[in-house]
Design a protein around this motif. Structure first.
Motif, PDB file in Angstrom:
ATOM      1  N   SER A   1      66.946 -93.445  -4.785  1.00 18.60           N
ATOM      2  CA  SER A   1      65.672 -93.613  -5.480  1.00 18.60           C
ATOM      3  C   SER A   1      65.618 -95.020  -6.061  1.00 18.60           C
ATOM      4  CB  SER A   1      65.506 -92.558  -6.583  1.00 18.60           C
ATOM      5  OG  SER A   1      66.599 -92.567  -7.471  1.00 18.60           O
ATOM      6  N   ALA A   2      64.428 -95.455  -6.401  1.00 19.48           N
ATOM      7  CA  ALA A   2      64.232 -96.827  -6.888  1.00 19.48           C
ATOM      8  C   ALA A   2      65.007 -97.066  -8.180  1.00 19.48           C
ATOM      9  CB  ALA A   2      62.744 -97.086  -7.113  1.00 19.48           C
ATOM     10  N   PRO A   3      65.533 -98.285  -8.390  1.00 21.64           N
ATOM     11  CA  PRO A   3      66.307 -98.561  -9.612  1.00 21.64           C
ATOM     12  C   PRO A   3      65.509 -98.394 -10.890  1.00 21.64           C
ATOM     13  CG  PRO A   3      66.689-100.258  -7.945  1.00 21.64           C
ATOM     14  CD  PRO A   3      65.555 -99.425  -7.443  1.00 21.64           C
ATOM     15  N   SER A   4      64.194 -98.455 -10.815  1.00 23.47           N
ATOM     16  CA  SER A   4      63.374 -98.324 -12.020  1.00 23.47           C
ATOM     17  C   SER A   4      63.088 -96.873 -12.382  1.00 23.47           C
ATOM     18  CB  SER A   4      62.047 -99.065 -11.826  1.00 23.47           C
ATOM     19  OG  SER A   4      61.338 -98.535 -10.704  1.00 23.47           O
ATOM     20  N   THR A   5      63.503 -95.921 -11.561  1.00 23.85           N
ATOM     21  CA  THR A   5      63.232 -94.510 -11.816  1.00 23.85           C
ATOM     22  C   THR A   5      64.424 -93.845 -12.486  1.00 23.85           C
ATOM     23  OG1 THR A   5      64.037 -93.859  -9.624  1.00 23.85           O
ATOM     24  CG2 THR A   5      61.701 -94.406  -9.827  1.00 23.85           C
ATOM     25  N   GLN A   6      64.178 -92.658 -13.019  1.00 27.99           N
ATOM     26  CA  GLN A   6      65.223 -91.888 -13.671  1.00 27.99           C
ATOM     27  C   GLN A   6      65.540 -90.641 -12.856  1.00 27.99           C
ATOM     28  OE1 GLN A   6      63.903 -91.048 -17.649  1.00 27.99           O
ATOM     29  NE2 GLN A   6      64.146 -93.160 -18.349  1.00 27.99           N
ATOM     30  N   VAL A   7      66.728 -90.128 -13.063  1.00 28.90           N
ATOM     31  CA  VAL A   7      67.167 -88.879 -12.436  1.00 28.90           C
ATOM     32  C   VAL A   7      67.246 -87.831 -13.534  1.00 28.90           C
ATOM     33  CG1 VAL A   7      69.021 -87.717 -11.203  1.00 28.90           C
ATOM     34  CG2 VAL A   7      68.436 -90.075 -10.622  1.00 28.90           C
ATOM     35  N   GLU A   8      66.456 -86.788 -13.408  1.00 31.14           N
ATOM     36  CA  GLU A   8      66.386 -85.745 -14.420  1.00 31.14           C
ATOM     37  C   GLU A   8      67.313 -84.594 -14.041  1.00 31.14           C
ATOM     38  OE1 GLU A   8      64.703 -85.995 -17.174  1.00 31.14           O
ATOM     39  OE2 GLU A   8      63.586 -87.828 -16.717  1.00 31.14           O
ATOM     40  N   VAL A   9      68.058 -84.104 -15.040  1.00 31.52           N
ATOM     41  CA  VAL A   9      68.937 -82.947 -14.867  1.00 31.52           C
ATOM     42  C   VAL A   9      68.438 -81.841 -15.786  1.00 31.52           C
ATOM     43  CG1 VAL A   9      71.296 -82.067 -15.004  1.00 31.52           C
ATOM     44  CG2 VAL A   9      70.886 -84.429 -14.294  1.00 31.52           C
ATOM     45  N   THR A  10      68.035 -80.714 -15.214  1.00 29.94           N
ATOM     46  CA  THR A  10      67.504 -79.589 -15.984  1.00 29.94           C
ATOM     47  C   THR A  10      68.348 -78.353 -15.743  1.00 29.94           C
ATOM     48  OG1 THR A  10      65.976 -79.019 -14.193  1.00 29.94           O
ATOM     49  CG2 THR A  10      65.167 -80.528 -15.896  1.00 29.94           C
ATOM     50  N   TRP A  11      68.178 -77.350 -16.623  1.00 35.93           N
ATOM     51  CA  TRP A  11      68.973 -76.121 -16.588  1.00 35.93           C
ATOM     52  C   TRP A  11      68.054 -74.931 -16.345  1.00 35.93           C
ATOM     53  CZ3 TRP A  11      73.997 -77.645 -17.179  1.00 35.93           C
ATOM     54  CH2 TRP A  11      74.209 -78.851 -17.843  1.00 35.93           C
ATOM     55  N   HIS A  12      68.539 -73.973 -15.611  1.00 37.11           N
ATOM     56  CA  HIS A  12      67.780 -72.758 -15.320  1.00 37.11           C
ATOM     57  C   HIS A  12      68.729 -71.573 -15.440  1.00 37.11           C
ATOM     58  CE1 HIS A  12      64.448 -75.225 -13.682  1.00 37.11           C
ATOM     59  NE2 HIS A  12      65.438 -76.002 -13.254  1.00 37.11           N
ATOM     60  N   ASP A  13      68.401 -70.669 -16.368  1.00 35.06           N
ATOM     61  CA  ASP A  13      69.251 -69.506 -16.627  1.00 35.06           C
ATOM     62  C   ASP A  13      68.770 -68.338 -15.772  1.00 35.06           C
ATOM     63  OD1 ASP A  13      71.214 -67.975 -17.654  1.00 35.06           O
ATOM     64  OD2 ASP A  13      70.345 -67.737 -19.649  1.00 35.06           O
ATOM     65  N   PHE A  14      69.436 -68.075 -14.659  1.00 36.48           N
ATOM     66  CA  PHE A  14      69.071 -66.977 -13.776  1.00 36.48           C
ATOM     67  C   PHE A  14      69.880 -65.732 -14.128  1.00 36.48           C
ATOM     68  CE2 PHE A  14      68.357 -70.797 -11.011  1.00 36.48           C
ATOM     69  CZ  PHE A  14      66.966 -70.742 -11.052  1.00 36.48           C
ATOM     70  N   HIS A  15      69.560 -64.644 -13.415  1.00 33.89           N
ATOM     71  CA  HIS A  15      70.181 -63.366 -13.748  1.00 33.89           C
ATOM     72  C   HIS A  15      71.685 -63.379 -13.469  1.00 33.89           C
ATOM     73  CE1 HIS A  15      70.841 -59.081 -14.148  1.00 33.89           C
ATOM     74  NE2 HIS A  15      71.312 -59.026 -12.904  1.00 33.89           N
ATOM     75  N   ASN A  16      72.071 -63.872 -12.323  1.00 29.96           N
ATOM     76  CA  ASN A  16      73.481 -63.808 -11.931  1.00 29.96           C
ATOM     77  C   ASN A  16      74.149 -65.175 -11.814  1.00 29.96           C
ATOM     78  OD1 ASN A  16      72.013 -64.627  -9.756  1.00 29.96           O
ATOM     79  ND2 ASN A  16      73.095 -63.388  -8.249  1.00 29.96           N
ATOM     80  N   CYS A  17      73.481 -66.222 -12.262  1.00 34.24           N
ATOM     81  CA  CYS A  17      74.077 -67.556 -12.159  1.00 34.24           C
ATOM     82  C   CYS A  17      73.329 -68.513 -13.077  1.00 34.24           C
ATOM     83  CB  CYS A  17      74.044 -68.065 -10.710  1.00 34.24           C
ATOM     84  SG  CYS A  17      72.372 -68.226 -10.040  1.00 34.24           S
ATOM     85  N   LEU A  18      73.923 -69.673 -13.261  1.00 33.00           N
ATOM     86  CA  LEU A  18      73.298 -70.771 -13.990  1.00 33.00           C
ATOM     87  C   LEU A  18      72.903 -71.842 -12.994  1.00 33.00           C
ATOM     88  CD1 LEU A  18      72.585 -72.320 -16.616  1.00 33.00           C
ATOM     89  CD2 LEU A  18      74.935 -73.188 -16.617  1.00 33.00           C
ATOM     90  N   GLY A  19      71.641 -72.245 -13.025  1.00 30.57           N
ATOM     91  CA  GLY A  19      71.157 -73.271 -12.119  1.00 30.57           C
ATOM     92  C   GLY A  19      71.112 -74.632 -12.793  1.00 30.57           C
ATOM     93  N   ILE A  20      71.662 -75.626 -12.119  1.00 28.53           N
ATOM     94  CA  ILE A  20      71.630 -77.016 -12.591  1.00 28.53           C
ATOM     95  C   ILE A  20      70.837 -77.806 -11.558  1.00 28.53           C
ATOM     96  CG2 ILE A  20      72.985 -79.001 -13.333  1.00 28.53           C
ATOM     97  CD1 ILE A  20      75.352 -77.127 -13.728  1.00 28.53           C
ATOM     98  N   ALA A  21      69.648 -78.261 -11.924  1.00 32.34           N
ATOM     99  CA  ALA A  21      68.759 -78.953 -10.992  1.00 32.34           C
ATOM    100  C   ALA A  21      68.809 -80.450 -11.240  1.00 32.34           C
ATOM    101  CB  ALA A  21      67.330 -78.448 -11.135  1.00 32.34           C
ATOM    102  N   ILE A  22      68.942 -81.214 -10.173  1.00 34.26           N
ATOM    103  CA  ILE A  22      68.985 -82.676 -10.229  1.00 34.26           C
ATOM    104  C   ILE A  22      67.781 -83.197  -9.460  1.00 34.26           C
ATOM    105  CG2 ILE A  22      70.337 -84.726  -9.659  1.00 34.26           C
ATOM    106  CD1 ILE A  22      72.830 -82.930  -9.742  1.00 34.26           C
ATOM    107  N   HIS A  23      66.852 -83.851 -10.164  1.00 32.85           N
ATOM    108  CA  HIS A  23      65.595 -84.307  -9.574  1.00 32.85           C
ATOM    109  C   HIS A  23      65.625 -85.826  -9.412  1.00 32.85           C
ATOM    110  CE1 HIS A  23      63.736 -80.382 -10.788  1.00 32.85           C
ATOM    111  NE2 HIS A  23      64.628 -80.490 -11.760  1.00 32.85           N
TER     112      HIS A  23
END
Length: 436
Positions: A244-266
């Motif tokens: 991705s472009a050097p001027s952009t950011q990478v967002e890391v978000t969390w998602h609490d699912f029923h049987n697992c924890l989701g870690i999303a990297i955008h």
């Protein structure tokens, strides 16, 4: 009825009958001969066609099947289905088809044996090299950390922190290569907060300043999965930042699912073509069969390493371009709930006299406001403010949501917060690797 009395007439009649009978027999024989000739011609045509089919099948074997198998073995690419199947299925059960299949089985067996030997030799060589370089990387990090702890000099600290960061990146890349050879990632840890594990991944990539990690859910991670998950997240974050472009950011978000924890990297990159996405999905699903000899030229280590970590430790990773917050690609890491732990209860502080290491320059314990976590203070320029003779964890008292106002040391302070997990009391790195 009168019989024919004239012998001559009788002889003529008999001769005529014989002639008719002979002519009929000759015509019948000629008809049978014609039919026999037609049958022979048909059989000859069928034989010629069978020979042509066998010749075509032999040419197909020599021109398409065997070169395709060799190309597949050399490049690791999937061979087209039409090149594997016989050109004429009617020959499969014939002796010729069985002979051709025996040739293919022998060639495939020899290629598999050669591939196994090449893979074993490559793994042994790469593993030996990686192990020696990892030891040097750990020693380098230990020396840099000792210098940072020993000397109370802001200029020296500003010079040493980038060196430590480069050593962390070098170690991460060596760890990924080692994982592809079957090695343990190289460090043992205690149970740790998931947020600290994510920050440990952030601290190992070049563009750590572009990573934005959302507040964590109240979960701890089992110590056996700490280093694998930190390494996996570091690879995915590095991949997102580089694409991705050097001027952009990478967002890391969390998602609490029923049987697992989701870690999303955008990320905000251009995304992937359908062909690349299909190839990456196949790679992530078939992580157990990742081969060093099939990484391509130039070799790609990041995603194959992620696939190998998923197959070995039970993580799951999916890529899609429909749910990215920045319009690029989203990598979703699923951590099984069996690896997650509840936060431990905080033990009460022992009531004893303060030691000299807990006191300030005047001999008194530094005052701590209610709700404030122990750690070091940040100076006006954003650099850590240390007191001579005290040892404090690498956790700033200033929360991440309140960055220092002065721009001079903001980058160094952010980096210090990023690598806080590597010296967190819940994550204890060891300078030597431990193979499984």
């Amino acid at each position: 009825m009168k019989l024919i009395q004239d012998p001559l007439v009788l002889a003529l009649i008999v001769a005529l009958a014989i002639t008719v009978f002979v002519a009929f027999r000759m015509r019948s024989a000629a008809a049978r001969s014609a039919r026999t000739a037609d049958v022979a011609k048909e059989e000859c045509a069928r034989a010629n066609r069978a020979v042509e089919l066998r010749d075509e099948e032999a040419r197909h074997l020599a021109d398409r099947v065997l070169p395709g198998l060799l190309s597949q073995w050399q490049s690791g690419a999937q061979q087209a289905e039409g090149d594997v199947r016989p050109l004429h299925p009617s020959l499969v059960q014939t002796p010729t088809g069985q002979a051709f299949q025996a040739v293919l089985d022998q060639v495939t067996g020899l290629m598999s044996e050669a591939e196994a030997r090449a893979e074993g030799a490559a793994k042994a060589a790469v593993q030996a090299t990686t192990r020696s370089l990892q030891d040097l990387g750990y020693e380098l990090q230990a020396e840099v950390t000792a210098m940072i702890t020993k000397f109370d000099d802001e200029t020296l600290l500003q010079r040493l922190m980038p060196v430590d960061h480069l050593a962390s990146q070098l170690t991460r890349r060596l760890q990924v290569v080692g994982v592809l050879t079957g090695m343990w990632p190289g460090r043992q840890h205690s149970n740790a907060p998931v947020l600290d594990v994510a920050r440990a991944g952030v601290s190992r990539i070049r563009d750590y300043q572009r990573i934005r990690v959302a507040p964590s859910l109240p979960y701890y991670l089992d110590g056996r999965a700490v280093e694998p998950l930190a390494l996996l997240l570091g690879e995915l974050m590095d991949n997102a930042a580089r694409h991705s472009a050097p001027s952009t950011q990478v967002e890391v978000t969390w998602h609490d699912f029923h049987n697992c924890l989701g870690i999303a990297i955008h990320d905000a990159g251009p995304g992937m073509t359908p062909e690349v996405q299909q190839r990456v999905e196949r790679l992530l699903l078939d992580g157990e069969n990742v081969r060093l000899t099939g990484l391509g030229n130039p070799a790609m280590f990041g995603l194959p390493g992620v696939a190998a970590l998923c197959a070995r430790y039970g993580f799951r990773v999916g890529l899609d371009q429909q749910h990215s917050l920045a319009g690029g690609c989203r990598a979703m890491v699923l951590v099984p709930r069996t690896m997650l732990l509840e936060p431990p209860e905080e033990a009460p502080e022992p009531r004893h006299a303060a030691s000299t290491s807990d006191t300030g320059p005047t001999g008194h314990r530094p005052t701590q406001r209610p709700g404030e976590s122990p750690g070091y203070d940040l100076a006006a320029d954003g650099l850590p403010q240390r007191r001579r003779g005290e040892h404090l964890p690498m956790v700033p008292r200033t929360p991440a949501s309140q960055p220092p106002t002065a721009p001079v040391g903001n980058a160094m302070a952010a980096f210090s917060r990023g690598i806080g997990s590597t010296t967190n009391p819940h994550i204890t790195p060891t300078p030597k690797e431990t193979t499984s």
